[in-house]
Design a protein around this motif. Structure first.
Motif, PDB file in Angstrom:
ATOM      1  N   VAL A 169       1.102  -3.538  10.139  1.00  0.00           N
ATOM      2  CA  VAL A 169       1.226  -3.820   8.710  1.00  0.00           C
ATOM      3  C   VAL A 169       1.466  -2.525   7.940  1.00  0.00           C
ATOM      4  O   VAL A 169       1.022  -1.451   8.345  1.00  0.00           O
ATOM      5  N   GLU A 170       2.165  -2.670   6.838  1.00  0.00           N
ATOM      6  CA  GLU A 170       2.373  -1.574   5.889  1.00  0.00           C
ATOM      7  C   GLU A 170       1.777  -1.981   4.557  1.00  0.00           C
ATOM      8  O   GLU A 170       2.158  -3.012   3.987  1.00  0.00           O
ATOM      9  N   LEU A 171       0.845  -1.204   4.038  1.00  0.00           N
ATOM     10  CA  LEU A 171       0.297  -1.476   2.708  1.00  0.00           C
ATOM     11  C   LEU A 171       1.291  -0.981   1.665  1.00  0.00           C
ATOM     12  O   LEU A 171       1.792   0.146   1.763  1.00  0.00           O
ATOM     13  N   HIS A 172       1.576  -1.835   0.690  1.00  0.00           N
ATOM     14  CA  HIS A 172       2.503  -1.456  -0.383  1.00  0.00           C
ATOM     15  C   HIS A 172       1.708  -0.678  -1.428  1.00  0.00           C
ATOM     16  O   HIS A 172       1.048  -1.252  -2.288  1.00  0.00           O
ATOM     17  N   GLY A 173       1.807   0.640  -1.337  1.00  0.00           N
ATOM     18  CA  GLY A 173       1.121   1.499  -2.297  1.00  0.00           C
ATOM     19  C   GLY A 173       2.067   2.099  -3.313  1.00  0.00           C
ATOM     20  O   GLY A 173       1.736   3.092  -3.949  1.00  0.00           O
ATOM     21  N   ALA A 174       3.234   1.468  -3.467  1.00  0.00           N
ATOM     22  CA  ALA A 174       4.312   2.037  -4.279  1.00  0.00           C
ATOM     23  C   ALA A 174       4.723   1.084  -5.400  1.00  0.00           C
ATOM     24  O   ALA A 174       4.182  -0.009  -5.559  1.00  0.00           O
ATOM     25  N   ASN A 175       5.677   1.539  -6.193  1.00  0.00           N
ATOM     26  CA  ASN A 175       6.487   0.693  -7.088  1.00  0.00           C
ATOM     27  C   ASN A 175       5.691  -0.066  -8.147  1.00  0.00           C
ATOM     28  O   ASN A 175       6.111  -1.119  -8.612  1.00  0.00           O
ATOM     29  N   GLY A 176       4.541   0.458  -8.534  1.00  0.00           N
ATOM     30  CA  GLY A 176       3.818  -0.117  -9.662  1.00  0.00           C
ATOM     31  C   GLY A 176       2.951  -1.307  -9.343  1.00  0.00           C
ATOM     32  O   GLY A 176       2.451  -1.959 -10.270  1.00  0.00           O
ATOM     33  N   TYR A 177       2.728  -1.600  -8.072  1.00  0.00           N
ATOM     34  CA  TYR A 177       1.841  -2.708  -7.705  1.00  0.00           C
ATOM     35  C   TYR A 177       0.401  -2.204  -7.607  1.00  0.00           C
ATOM     36  O   TYR A 177       0.107  -1.091  -8.026  1.00  0.00           O
ATOM     37  N   LEU A 178      -0.542  -3.008  -7.100  1.00  0.00           N
ATOM     38  CA  LEU A 178      -1.962  -2.740  -7.346  1.00  0.00           C
ATOM     39  C   LEU A 178      -2.410  -1.349  -6.899  1.00  0.00           C
ATOM     40  O   LEU A 178      -3.073  -0.643  -7.667  1.00  0.00           O
ATOM     41  N   ILE A 179      -2.084  -0.944  -5.675  1.00  0.00           N
ATOM     42  CA  ILE A 179      -2.517   0.388  -5.234  1.00  0.00           C
ATOM     43  C   ILE A 179      -1.915   1.452  -6.135  1.00  0.00           C
ATOM     44  O   ILE A 179      -2.591   2.403  -6.556  1.00  0.00           O
ATOM     45  N   SER A 180      -0.636   1.291  -6.458  1.00  0.00           N
ATOM     46  CA  SER A 180       0.043   2.224  -7.354  1.00  0.00           C
ATOM     47  C   SER A 180      -0.605   2.244  -8.737  1.00  0.00           C
ATOM     48  O   SER A 180      -0.677   3.294  -9.389  1.00  0.00           O
ATOM     49  N   GLN A 181      -1.077   1.089  -9.200  1.00  0.00           N
ATOM     50  CA  GLN A 181      -1.751   1.023 -10.499  1.00  0.00           C
ATOM     51  C   GLN A 181      -3.037   1.845 -10.501  1.00  0.00           C
ATOM     52  O   GLN A 181      -3.358   2.519 -11.478  1.00  0.00           O
ATOM     53  N   PHE A 182      -3.778   1.785  -9.395  1.00  0.00           N
ATOM     54  CA  PHE A 182      -4.992   2.611  -9.311  1.00  0.00           C
ATOM     55  C   PHE A 182      -4.649   4.095  -9.265  1.00  0.00           C
ATOM     56  O   PHE A 182      -5.392   4.929  -9.806  1.00  0.00           O
TER      57      PHE A 182
END
Length: 357
Positions: A169-182
């Motif tokens: 799996v790859e966590l989406h930590g980019a492009n303004g989604y939840l991880i990116s928001q934090f």
């Protein structure tokens, strides 16, 4: 043969080449977030990629961003993905599921829930809903005791991904989604341990990755990041310091890779390459920007130290992209009008290159 077409060992996976099919939303899932036979055909057609990273898959209902996207949070969704992963493996491929929690980039008309985020700050722009684009709503700020639940949602979806036959799996930590928001300095206005300082703002990302590593193993986990990317109005005021703090924490967890987007200038990106001691997947051009990644950009970044190169739009229109780049035959143009329209047109209808008899 250049390095782009040489094999590479990624954890327990032997990749036949260095080309990665980047995650791209295609909104072809059935009701209930179920994968479909057409999705199996789509990914199987592109199984010559060294690695496929799937479209963003929601780890929970409240984490769904767009209508028509698939999930990995119910038994039915797991069962629907099994023919997809089996088709990729039958064709000799390897596939990771991208786990994408939309956070504030969502709408009650899509999920039945008010979106959540680190703070009650709306995204910039219109979000997709079943009845068309609507202004992004103000999310509900997560209460401190809830944050762990959302970090753990990636781990739960990771377990389901492995049950469904994904290789990782790859966590989406980019492009303004939840991880990116934090990670953000304007979407995250918290004053507790998950906000404020760089240390606080990277905490959610680290905890989400750590939980997923505990669930499925470090060599089955990657993360995608967009340093300095301004997607959905997210701003990061201190990109070098932020990612110089985050990457060593990810290195401590010994994950399979970091997947970087070209959202910062070259100096920042090459500095992050030096900081990150593990495998780097590089997306050499700005996602959805005016230019598509080609062989020249790929080989340039291999020379700058990336081990793997991700291609997005090129894989949409060229299911045989690896062979086309290897032989130098022309690439087919992509029809942007069919990106999100649903159906098989512009999805299963791009042919492999036809050589003259």
């Amino acid at each position: 043969m250049t390095e782009l077409f040489s094999g590479f060992q990624l954890g327990g996976l032997s990749l036949p080449n260095r080309l990665v099919m980047a995650p791209m939303t295609r909104v072809r899932a059935a009701a209930g977030g179920l994968a479909t036979p057409s999705m199996a055909g789509y990914y199987a057609q592109r199984a010559t990629a060294g690695l496929i990273v799937s479209e963003g898959v929601q780890p929970s209902l409240i984490g769904q961003s767009n209508p028509g996207t698939p999930g990995l949070h119910t038994d039915e969704q797991v069962a629907s993905w099994r023919p997809v992963t089996a088709a990729v493996h039958t064709n000799g491929g390897r596939i990771f599921a991208q786990l994408m929690h939309g956070g504030r980039v969502s709408h009650p008309d899509t999920t039945g829930h008010q979106p959540v985020g680190p703070s009650a700050v709306a995204a910039v722009g219109d979000v997709f809903t079943p009845t068309g684009p609507q202004p992004a709503p103000v999310p509900r700020a997560l209460a401190l005791p809830e944050i762990a639940e959302h970090a753990l949602s990636y781990a739960g979806a990771g377990r389901r991904a492995i049950e469904a036959g994904f290789d990782g799996v790859e966590l989406h930590g980019a492009n303004g989604y939840l991880i990116s928001q934090f990670l953000s300095s304007n979407a995250n206005l918290r004053t507790d341990g998950y906000g404020g300082s760089v240390t606080g703002r990277i905490r959610f990302a680290v905890e989400a990755v750590e939980a997923t590593v505990d669930a499925v193993g470090a060599d089955r986990v990657g993360i995608r990041l967009s340093p300095g990317g301004g997607f959905w109005g997210v701003r990061e005021d201190d990109v070098p310091a932020l990612y110089a703090a985050l990457l060593p924490e990810l290195a401590r967890l010994r994950i399979a890779y970091v997947h970087l987007e070209a959202t910062a200038d070259r100096e920042v990106l090459t500095t992050l390459r030096r900081i990150w001691p593990g495998v780097l997947i590089m997306n050499p051009v700005l996602p959805m920007g005016p230019k598509q990644t080609g062989r020249d950009e790929a080989e340039e970044w291999l020379g700058l130290g990336a081990e793997l190169i991700s291609f997005g739009r090129g894989f949409i229109a060229n299911p045989d992209l690896v062979e086309r780049l290897r032989t130098g035959v022309p690439l087919a143009p992509v029809d942007e009008a069919t990106f999100y329209q649903g159906g098989d047109a512009g999805y299963l209808t791009y042919p492999a290159y036809q050589y003259a008899g």
